[in-house]
Write a protein that holds these residues in place. Structure first.
Motif, short mmCIF file in Angstrom:
data_model
loop_
_atom_site.label_atom_id
_atom_site.label_comp_id
_atom_site.label_asym_id
_atom_site.label_seq_id
_atom_site.Cartn_x
_atom_site.Cartn_y
_atom_site.Cartn_z
N LEU A 85 0.80 -1.28 0.01
CA LEU A 85 0.05 -0.10 -0.12
C LEU A 85 0.79 1.22 -0.07
N ARG A 86 2.23 1.20 0.23
CA ARG A 86 3.13 2.30 0.09
C ARG A 86 3.10 2.65 -1.36
N VAL A 87 2.57 2.00 -2.17
CA VAL A 87 2.54 2.60 -3.50
C VAL A 87 1.25 2.81 -4.14
N SER A 88 1.17 3.76 -4.62
CA SER A 88 -0.49 4.33 -4.94
C SER A 88 -0.76 3.52 -6.23
N GLY A 89 -1.93 2.82 -6.22
CA GLY A 89 -2.49 2.38 -7.44
C GLY A 89 -2.33 0.97 -7.53
N GLY A 90 -3.55 0.33 -7.60
CA GLY A 90 -3.63 -1.15 -7.82
C GLY A 90 -2.70 -1.64 -8.80
N LYS A 91 -2.75 -1.17 -9.93
CA LYS A 91 -1.93 -1.69 -11.06
C LYS A 91 -0.55 -1.56 -10.66
N GLU A 92 -0.13 -0.49 -10.23
CA GLU A 92 1.22 -0.22 -9.66
C GLU A 92 1.67 -1.28 -8.68
N ARG A 93 0.86 -1.66 -7.91
CA ARG A 93 1.36 -2.76 -6.85
C ARG A 93 1.43 -4.05 -7.48
N LEU A 94 0.50 -4.43 -8.46
CA LEU A 94 0.86 -5.40 -9.22
C LEU A 94 2.03 -5.58 -10.01
N HIS A 95 2.40 -4.56 -10.69
CA HIS A 95 3.63 -4.28 -11.29
C HIS A 95 4.81 -4.57 -10.44
N LEU A 96 4.91 -4.71 -9.19
CA LEU A 96 5.87 -4.81 -8.31
C LEU A 96 6.35 -6.10 -8.39
N LEU A 97 5.30 -7.06 -8.58
CA LEU A 97 5.62 -8.62 -8.68
C LEU A 97 6.63 -8.83 -9.36
N ARG A 98 6.83 -8.35 -10.62
CA ARG A 98 7.63 -8.71 -11.54
C ARG A 98 9.02 -8.77 -10.89
N ASP A 99 9.47 -7.86 -10.08
CA ASP A 99 10.76 -8.16 -9.44
C ASP A 99 10.89 -8.84 -8.14
N ASP A 100 9.70 -9.43 -7.85
CA ASP A 100 9.49 -10.23 -6.44
C ASP A 100 10.23 -11.61 -6.91
N PRO A 101 11.21 -11.91 -6.28
CA PRO A 101 11.77 -13.51 -6.58
C PRO A 101 10.91 -14.46 -5.97
N ARG A 102 10.14 -14.26 -4.97
CA ARG A 102 9.10 -15.32 -4.39
C ARG A 102 7.90 -15.44 -5.43
N PHE A 103 7.47 -14.27 -6.04
CA PHE A 103 6.55 -14.41 -6.99
C PHE A 103 6.79 -15.24 -8.29
#
Length: 271
Positions: free
Chosen positions: A47-65
């Protein structure tokens, strides 16, 4: 000269809708057969990132995801996946609002009505999806009051908070210069966006944002309050001298252009 009152949505009109949003995101992955879900703590960090799409985009760089989902190398294909997930998440979220109870935070409905009666323009400026914001505003404030508010959402701007875009668009949409707009926010990103647009900002933090830095705010207060309820607590801000147990439209008008550094500490509005 015309004035305006602008509310953020989640966290301001209602308390943080963590469970509804989180459940909707996790429903998307469950439906798609993706072995992934956000925990409460993980989503609170997102939630520190504004916007649902923007939060989803962060998963691209999450090694666990990436260990459980084959993230495509093609950025455009990834954007299409994120867009599809976000659309479905919005559908789940809107459905939950229509079938469950939604309670506005104290003072929001009262101040919106008072502002409209006084000839102010009233708007909602949120990073959320338009369907989500519109449905939440109607559920929390009622269809009659909601119909009188101008909605500006994340779909109307290129950059999300802390960029000022959503407030710039809101000011243009309602025909009020930023210097005559008072914003109610609950997060630092929202505060930075409002002040970057040249607006006065009052912060009513939630438990998630209570300890954030709000030094740029004209006033930081536990809530807007309503007559008959316990007085709200002033947490900081240069607009320190308040004399009523709840925020009034006159007090919001006086907050515009309050100079000076933020104070710290706590006192009630009537102290």
């Amino acid at each position: 000269m015309r004035q305006a009152l602008i509310f953020d949505c989640d966290g301001v009109i209602v308390d943080v809708e963590i469970q509804r949003h989180l459940k909707a995101f996790n429903q998307v992955w469950e439906e798609a057969g993706v072995p992934w879900r956000w925990s409460d703590a993980e989503y609170e960090r997102a939630l520190r990132v504004s916007g649902g799409k923007e939060r989803l985009h962060l998963l691209r760089d999450d090694p666990r995801f990436r260990a459980v989902f084959d993230v495509p190398d093609d950025p455009e294909e990834w954007r299409r996946i994120v867009a599809a997930w976000h659309r479905r998440k919005t559908q789940f979220y809107v459905a939950s609002l229509r079938t469950g109870e939604v309670t506005a935070r104290p003072g929001v409905r009262r101040l919106a009505r008072d502002a409209l009666r006084a000839g102010w323009r009233v708007a909602v400026a949120s990073a959320g999806a338009r369907d989500s914001v519109r449905t939440l505003v109607r559920a929390a404030l009622g269809t009659e009051l909601a119909a009188q508010l101008t909605l500006v959402t994340g779909e109307s701007v290129r950059r999300k908070k802390p960029a000022p875009d959503v407030f710039d668009v809101a000011a243009a949409s309602i025909g009020v210069v930023p210097e005559r707009c008072v914003v109610i926010e609950d997060t630092r990103n929202g505060l930075l966006a409002a002040t970057a647009s040249g607006m006065t900002c009052v912060v009513t933090p939630t438990r998630l944002s209570l300890h954030d830095d709000f030094s740029e705010a004209a006033l930081v207060i536990s809530g807007l309050g309503d007559p008959g309820l316990p007085p709200e607590i002033v947490l900081g801000g240069p607009a320190w001298g308040c004399s009523r147990p709840c925020m009034t439209l006159d007090e919001l008008a006086r907050l515009s252009g309050v100079p000076g550094p933020a104070r710290t500490g706590r006192r009630s509005l009537h102290g």
